[in-house]
Each structure stands twice: as structure tokens, then as C-alpha cells.
Design a protein around this motif. Structure first.
Motif, PDB file in Angstrom:
ATOM      1  N   GLY A   1       0.948  -1.247   0.321  1.00 33.48           N
ATOM      2  CA  GLY A   1      -0.002  -0.045   0.200  1.00 33.48           C
ATOM      3  C   GLY A   1       0.707   1.194   0.111  1.00 33.48           C
ATOM      4  O   GLY A   1       0.988   2.539  -0.213  1.00 33.48           O
TER       5      GLY A   1
ATOM      6  N   ARG B   1      -3.534  -0.464  -4.927  1.00 35.72           N
ATOM      7  CA  ARG B   1      -4.284  -1.150  -4.195  1.00 35.72           C
ATOM      8  C   ARG B   1      -4.024  -2.085  -3.727  1.00 35.72           C
ATOM      9  O   ARG B   1      -4.359  -3.743  -4.532  1.00 35.72           O
TER      10      ARG B   1
ATOM     11  N   ASP C   1      -7.242  -2.130   1.005  1.00 35.16           N
ATOM     12  CA  ASP C   1      -6.622  -0.668   1.099  1.00 35.16           C
ATOM     13  C   ASP C   1      -5.893  -1.096   2.796  1.00 35.16           C
ATOM     14  O   ASP C   1      -6.636  -0.004   3.209  1.00 35.16           O
TER      15      ASP C   1
END
Length: 507
Positions: free
Chosen positions: A128, A133, A152
């Protein structure tokens, strides 16, 4: 399924970005973590501040809560996670009718005995931080079923969880009708995760096996990176009675031409893994050889590390988790992400050090040496087998230095409870044995009988209700007075830890 928002998507050309471009575009943000403070029941008022939480509460909207409970009830009507018919036939059939969503994104697959969830969280945070994503699928959950599927870095919100279940339900029922056995609880959740990741869409999925590897429901992905955390004896009725036999099952996640990130293992387990890697032309990176821990210092709120990855050394990494085992998990996670980006193979150099530092500093792992109140300090840890308990005991002794430690232990009936208790015996002054609310819980009196053999009768107290057990342990810790440095450790099962979190006002 719901259409992704424009901000949720990456431009199609990004899939062809070079590694250097991905690094250049790394953002400054930490994962968007849910921080929810509420009070189901508080045994006593905590005297110190309570840190932020990542475990979602029940939905505030009564209608959403009702709908989520209905989904939970339907899932609970299926085979539980400990009742298995070892096969991937049912999940493969479900993936087929869903259009094989698990092939819509690259994956990192994690197996092993201990440390899988913490390692998955670290990998998720690292990916991340490089603006990828992520979808993360882990089990079991601490308090909320929605924790199992994250996007996420945040657990899937209840509305989306409900919608995903409703979307795949007709296909689940179609497969149920065609198979000798209905899809299990875990198989349906796995299908939901893979569908949700494709729908998001994610750039990479971080997937933890439920049990084993070869026939685990998650093993319909074709992961380019396979991670094997330390293997020890657990689920011996299903996986084997030696590390080598267990490794044979877990080696099933290693796919053709993949990269294997191998944590430190018993020799016989390592041999099995290496043999499988040779058979499928996989590349192996071994902890202590190609990567590892260079140095480790205790720091306020965690530890300061220097790690050697596949692309060189990374210094001054603050990890806000306790215990040497978490440092080893960090080394494994870093190397897995390097391998995903091609570091050490196609790409020279290393990942951006500042980005790595920011990512590790953001990592949280609820229920793993987690402090939930102070005066006296109450720590939760989900250790449920002897190897995990030994790691917890070492980490607790190193980081806290309690003058007197009271244990609250509630274990599952199918675990090596004697080995678990023996691992904690040197650090517990007294132990309060209890049981959680599930059918899998070992009866408190039966657990007490084993505890008396390990600790002696004068060090064991029995409180069948978990709330009474917590109250009793806190009272015992307070007997030394508030300045004496006594503490409480709640352990033995993820379920026990989750219920204790609720009782102590964390949810």
C-alpha cells in the motif's frame, strides 16, 4: 456487483509501469485504518489512554446490523472451519461459475503455522505504501467477520460485505446442488474475497491459507510469490504429525516458476519445501541466507530493526509490535514484497528506504501482544499452540518485564493445551483458566485439570465465565499495588482474545 469509483481504479497503463515508476509514485499516506472506540462492557475504568483500534464494531445502522447478522447466520449453517473434506473441487467449481475472479490480479500466498496474519498485514502495508491497491484475506477474525476481507488496509465495510455475499449467493447455491457436499463456511468466504478483490479492483491480493496448502480453499490462485512462515505442530489430525508431513501439505501453495520466501524452519520441513521448489522450478529465498535480521533493539512501543532484504540492507525500521517473532515476520514480509517487485531477480537495487520505514511504522496486528488497558496492564495474545506460546512468552518477558504476571487462558478442545500451558508456566505466577462461548472451547474444569498438573493446585484458579476470569486476574494483579508492575496476559485462542477485547471495551 458495485461499480468501482474512479478514484478506486488505476489507469490501465499502470499495469505496465516499471518498478522505478511505481517507487516514484509512492504516496506519503498510511493505510486508511478504521479507528472505532466504543464500549460493550468495561470491567473497570482503564487509567491510561487506549490506542486506536482496527477491529470494526457492529454496524451503527440497525438495518445494516440486521442484514449482517442474517448473512452470519446463513454462513454459520454451513460446515465450520474445523470440519473439512480435503478438496479444492467445490471452490474451483464456484470460481468457474463466477468467471475465475481469482485470476484477475496477481497474488502473494502465505502458509505456515504461526505468524501468517501478522506477516500478511505487513505485506499489505508495504504494498500500500507503494500506491498499490491491496486486497487481504486472513483468518480467523478477532471480533468481526468483516475483518477477514480487507481492501486498502481496512476491513470491508458491512454494506459491501453483505452485497458481496448476496451477489455470489445464487452461484453458491448452484454449486451446492452439483456437489456431494455443500460449500463450507470458509469456502464461501474465500469465494467472496476473490470476487470482492476483482470487483474493487485490486492491484494485488495478499492471501493467507486457512489450513495446510494443497487442498486449502484459497489454493485456486496462481501466486507469483509463496510465503512460508515457521512450521510447527498444529492441526496434526489433518496435516500430519511431524514438521515434514505438515510441510508436505503446505508446500502445495508453491506454483510453477514462483518465488518462495522461506522463514526459518525445522530441517526436515525445509528439506520438503526445497524439494517441492526444485520440482516446479521455483526460486527460493531463505531466511538466514538470502535475507534476515541484521540487528534488533527494544524501543518504546515496539522495536528498531535493521533488515537485510533481497536488495540490500534497510536501516532504522521502527516496528510497533513486540517480540523477536515479529521481527522475523518483518524480514519475511519485506523479502516477499521485494520478490513481488522483482528485486533480487529482474530488478537491481532496493526499495525506497523511507517508504519502507513509513509502511512498517503503520503496521498493527490486533490480538498479538496487544496492550488494551493499563494499571494493571492487560495484554492480549492469540497464541494457541506451543510454538506460538513460546514466542509470546519470550516477547512478553523481553518487552514488559512484569514483576508478577497473571495468565487468563481459554483454549480450544482440539489443541495441545498441555504444551501451551507448559510454555507459559515459567512466566505465569498464577493462571485463571476459563472458556470462551463457542462449541470448540475446552471445558474450564477439564482445562483446569491439565493446568494443575503443570502449575500445581495453588497457582490455578477456575472461572468458567470469561468476564469473571478477567475480573479475578485483574484483582490478583492489583494485590501487589499499582506501583509493583504486575500484569495480565489473556491468551489460548483467537476467540478468547476477541471476546476479551469486547469485555474490556475494545470493539
Amino acid at each position: 456487483m458495485s461499480e468501482p469509483r474512479p478514484s478506486d481504479r488505476h489507469d490501465a497503463s499502470e499495469s505496465d509501469d516499471t518498478f522505478a515508476e511505481i517507487v516514484d509514485e509512492a504516496t506519503q499516506r498510511d493505510p486508511d485504518l478504521a479507528v472505532i472506540e466504543a464500549g460493550s462492557r468495561t470491567l473497570r475504568t482503564a487509567s491510561g489512554p487506549v490506542p486506536g483500534d482496527e477491529v470494526p464494531a457492529r454496524p451503527a445502522d440497525p438495518e445494516v446490523d440486521k442484514a449482517l447478522r442474517a448473512v452470519e447466520q446463513e454462513l454459520a449453517g454451513r460446515w465450520g472451519e474445523t470440519k473439512l473434506e480435503p478438496s479444492v473441487a467445490r471452490i474451483a467449481a464456484l470460481m468457474d461459475v463466477l468467471g475465475d475472479p481469482q485470476h484477475a490480479y496477481p497474488s502473494i500466498h502465505i502458509t505456515g503455522t504461526n505468524g501468517k496474519t501478522s506477516t500478511a498485514r505487513m505485506i499489505e502495508a508495504l504494498l500500500g505504501a507503494f500506491d498499490l491497491r491491496t486486497g487481504r484475506y486472513t483468518s480467523p477474525h478477532v471480533q468481526s467477520i468483516t475483518e477477514r476481507i480487507s481492501l486498502d488496509g481496512s476491513p470491508m465495510d458491512p454494506e459491501r460485505f453483505i452485497e458481496t455475499y448476496r451477489d455470489i449467493k445464487p452461484y453458491v447455491e448452484m454449486v451446492d446442488a452439483q456437489q456431494p457436499y455443500r460449500l463450507s463456511f470458509f469456502e464461501v468466504l474465500t469465494g467472496m474475497a476473490y470476487a470482492a478483490f476483482a470487483d474493487a479492483p485490486v492491484d494485488v491480493a495478499v492471501v493467507e491459507v486457512g489450513m495446510g496448502g494443497s487442498w486449502d480453499a484459497t489454493n485456486v490462485i496462481d501466486a507469483s510469490v509463496a510465503v512460508v512462515t515457521p512450521i510447527s505442530l498444529d492441526h496434526t489430525d489433518r496435516l500430519g504429525t511431524t514438521p515434514a508431513e505438515i510441510a508436505g501439505e503446505k508446500a502445495g501453495v508453491i506454483k510453477q516458476d514462483a518465488t518462495v520466501i522461506l522463514a526459518q524452519q525445522p530441517v526436515d520441513a525445509a528439506q520438503v519445501m526445497l524439494k517441492k521448489a526444485v520440482e516446479v522450478d521455483a526460486t527460493v529465498a531463505r531466511e538466514g541466507m538470502e535475507f534476515g535480521i541484521v540487528s534488533r533493539e527494544i524501543a518504546v512501543g515496539g522495536q528498531l530493526l535493521t533488515l537485510r532484504g533481497l536488495g540490500g540492507e534497510y536501516e532504522e525500521i521502527f516496528l510497533p509490535l513486540y517480540g523477536a517473532h515479529q521481527a522475523h515476520n518483518a524480514a519475511v514480509a519485506l523479502s516477499a514484497v521485494e520478490a513481488f517487485f522483482g528485486i533480487g531477480a529482474e530488478q537491481p537495487g532496493s526499495l525506497d528506504h523511507d517508504t519502507i520505514r513509513r509502511a512498517f511504522a503503520s503496521v498493527r496486528s490486533p490480538g498479538r501482544l496487544e496492550v488494551v488497558r493499563s494499571s494493571p496492564t492487560v495484554v492480549l495474545d492469540a497464541a494457541h499452540n506451543p510454538a506460538g506460546a513460546r514466542a509470546t512468552a519470550d516477547g512478553l518477558s523481553e518487552a514488559f518485564g512484569f514483576s508478577r504476571l497473571i495468565g487468563v487462558v481459554g483454549a480450544s478442545d482440539d489443541k495441545d493445551v498441555r504444551g501451551l500451558l507448559e510454555a507459559f508456566e515459567p512466566i505465569f505466577a498464577e493462571v485463571v483458566v476459563t472458556q470462551n462461548s463457542t462449541a470448540r472451547a475446552m471445558n474450564a474444569d477439564a482445562l483446569a485439570a491439565v493446568a494443575v498438573e503443570v502449575f500445581g493446585g495453588d497457582r490455578v484458579q477456575v472461572e468458567p465465565r470469561l468476564d469473571d476470569a478477567l475480573e479475578a486476574a485483574i484483582t490478583l494483579a492489583e494485590e501487589e499495588n499499582e506501583y509493583a508492575g504486575a500484569g495480565v496476559l489473556v491468551t489460548g485462542s483467537v476467540i478468547t482474545v476477541g471476546e476479551a477485547r469486547l469485555l474490556l471495551g475494545r470493539h
